[in-house]
Design a protein around this motif. Structure first.
Motif, PDB file in Angstrom:
ATOM      1  N   GLU A 196       0.938  -1.316   0.065  1.00 47.90           N
ATOM      2  CA  GLU A 196       0.054   0.053   0.012  1.00 47.90           C
ATOM      3  C   GLU A 196       0.841   1.452  -0.108  1.00 47.90           C
ATOM      4  N   ASP A 197       2.193   1.122  -0.156  1.00 47.01           N
ATOM      5  CA  ASP A 197       3.149   2.062  -0.045  1.00 47.01           C
ATOM      6  C   ASP A 197       3.192   2.979   1.180  1.00 47.01           C
ATOM      7  N   TYR A 198       2.773   2.513   2.341  1.00 49.62           N
ATOM      8  CA  TYR A 198       3.147   3.126   3.652  1.00 49.62           C
ATOM      9  C   TYR A 198       4.534   3.127   4.045  1.00 49.62           C
ATOM     10  N   ILE A 199       5.236   1.856   3.637  1.00 49.05           N
ATOM     11  CA  ILE A 199       6.532   1.889   4.277  1.00 49.05           C
ATOM     12  C   ILE A 199       7.305   1.212   2.716  1.00 49.05           C
ATOM     13  N   HIS A 200       8.733   1.616   3.161  1.00 43.92           N
ATOM     14  CA  HIS A 200       9.614   0.972   2.140  1.00 43.92           C
ATOM     15  C   HIS A 200      10.496   0.004   2.801  1.00 43.92           C
ATOM     16  N   ILE A 201      11.093  -0.991   2.249  1.00 39.22           N
ATOM     17  CA  ILE A 201      11.926  -2.017   2.989  1.00 39.22           C
ATOM     18  C   ILE A 201      12.960  -2.257   2.018  1.00 39.22           C
ATOM     19  N   HIS A 202      13.983  -1.842   2.676  1.00 41.12           N
ATOM     20  CA  HIS A 202      15.591  -1.836   1.993  1.00 41.12           C
ATOM     21  C   HIS A 202      16.321  -2.674   2.550  1.00 41.12           C
ATOM     22  N   GLN A 208      -9.315   7.104  -7.054  1.00 40.10           N
ATOM     23  CA  GLN A 208     -10.810   6.447  -6.974  1.00 40.10           C
ATOM     24  C   GLN A 208     -10.605   5.114  -6.401  1.00 40.10           C
ATOM     25  N   GLU A 209      -9.584   4.460  -6.749  1.00 39.02           N
ATOM     26  CA  GLU A 209      -9.233   3.022  -6.184  1.00 39.02           C
ATOM     27  C   GLU A 209      -9.273   2.995  -4.711  1.00 39.02           C
ATOM     28  N   PHE A 210      -8.709   3.850  -4.093  1.00 43.95           N
ATOM     29  CA  PHE A 210      -8.441   4.194  -2.597  1.00 43.95           C
ATOM     30  C   PHE A 210      -9.836   4.285  -2.050  1.00 43.95           C
ATOM     31  N   THR A 211     -10.741   5.326  -2.599  1.00 41.58           N
ATOM     32  CA  THR A 211     -11.945   5.528  -1.992  1.00 41.58           C
ATOM     33  C   THR A 211     -12.919   4.445  -2.273  1.00 41.58           C
ATOM     34  N   ASN A 212     -12.893   3.809  -3.276  1.00 42.09           N
ATOM     35  CA  ASN A 212     -13.626   2.352  -3.225  1.00 42.09           C
ATOM     36  C   ASN A 212     -13.316   1.455  -2.264  1.00 42.09           C
ATOM     37  N   LYS A 213     -12.091   1.082  -2.052  1.00 41.20           N
ATOM     38  CA  LYS A 213     -11.702   0.444  -0.857  1.00 41.20           C
ATOM     39  C   LYS A 213     -12.153   0.892   0.270  1.00 41.20           C
ATOM     40  N   GLN A 214     -12.007   2.173   0.684  1.00 41.84           N
ATOM     41  CA  GLN A 214     -12.477   2.697   1.789  1.00 41.84           C
ATOM     42  C   GLN A 214     -14.002   2.423   1.870  1.00 41.84           C
ATOM     43  N   ARG A 267     -18.864   0.277   4.478  1.00 39.73           N
ATOM     44  CA  ARG A 267     -20.155  -0.070   4.217  1.00 39.73           C
ATOM     45  C   ARG A 267     -20.875  -1.087   5.130  1.00 39.73           C
ATOM     46  N   PRO A 268     -20.197  -2.366   5.821  1.00 42.03           N
ATOM     47  CA  PRO A 268     -20.617  -3.013   6.635  1.00 42.03           C
ATOM     48  C   PRO A 268     -20.548  -2.434   7.954  1.00 42.03           C
ATOM     49  N   LEU A 269     -19.736  -1.564   8.406  1.00 42.77           N
ATOM     50  CA  LEU A 269     -19.964  -0.897   9.618  1.00 42.77           C
ATOM     51  C   LEU A 269     -21.145  -0.063   9.843  1.00 42.77           C
TER      52      LEU A 269
END
Length: 127
Positions: free
Chosen positions: A63-69, A86-92, A97-99
């Motif tokens: 998800e590009d939160y961290i980098h591993i070197h 849009q992909e991120f928004t759809n995921k959110q 939705r179930p909550l």
């Protein structure tokens, strides 16, 4: 940043760990470019299997939160987080939705949901 895991939770440990690291980044407790403990070190520190930490780190990397070197180790993305697309928004939406549905079934009003989200947002977002 202190990691607190609930071993009795139905939520998998790797998910709890992933969520806490994301919250740490969002709150400013973890800064861009900041080093995170190695897989072995973190697993040892919090008393969980190293494969669990590795799975959390791999998800965060995807998800590009961290980098591993190989030489630098694990670091929070030094470039900051990518903007919501849009992909991120759809995921959110698919996660929220179930909550919302469960809240409706239990009689939670739209205003109460908005108030909860605003309170959580204010707790996480740095001043």
């Amino acid at each position: 940043m202190i990691i607190e895991l609930d071993m009795q939770s139905e939520l998998p440990i790797y998910t709890q760990l992933t969520n806490q690291i994301i919250e740490g980044i969002a709150s400013g407790a973890l800064a861009p470019g900041e080093a995170l403990p190695s897989v072995r070190s973190l697993a040892s520190d919090i008393g969980i299997n190293l494969h669990t930490v590795n799975k959390a780190y791999q998800l965060l990397k995807q998800e590009d939160y961290i980098h591993i070197h190989r030489q630098k180790g694990v670091v929070v993305n030094p470039n900051g987080m990518p903007a919501a697309d849009q992909e991120f928004t759809n995921k959110q939406c698919s996660q929220i939705r179930p909550l919302i549905a469960e809240g409706i079934l239990r009689g939670v009003t739209l205003q109460e949901m908005k108030d909860m989200m605003e309170q959580i947002y204010d707790e996480i977002k740095p001043m």
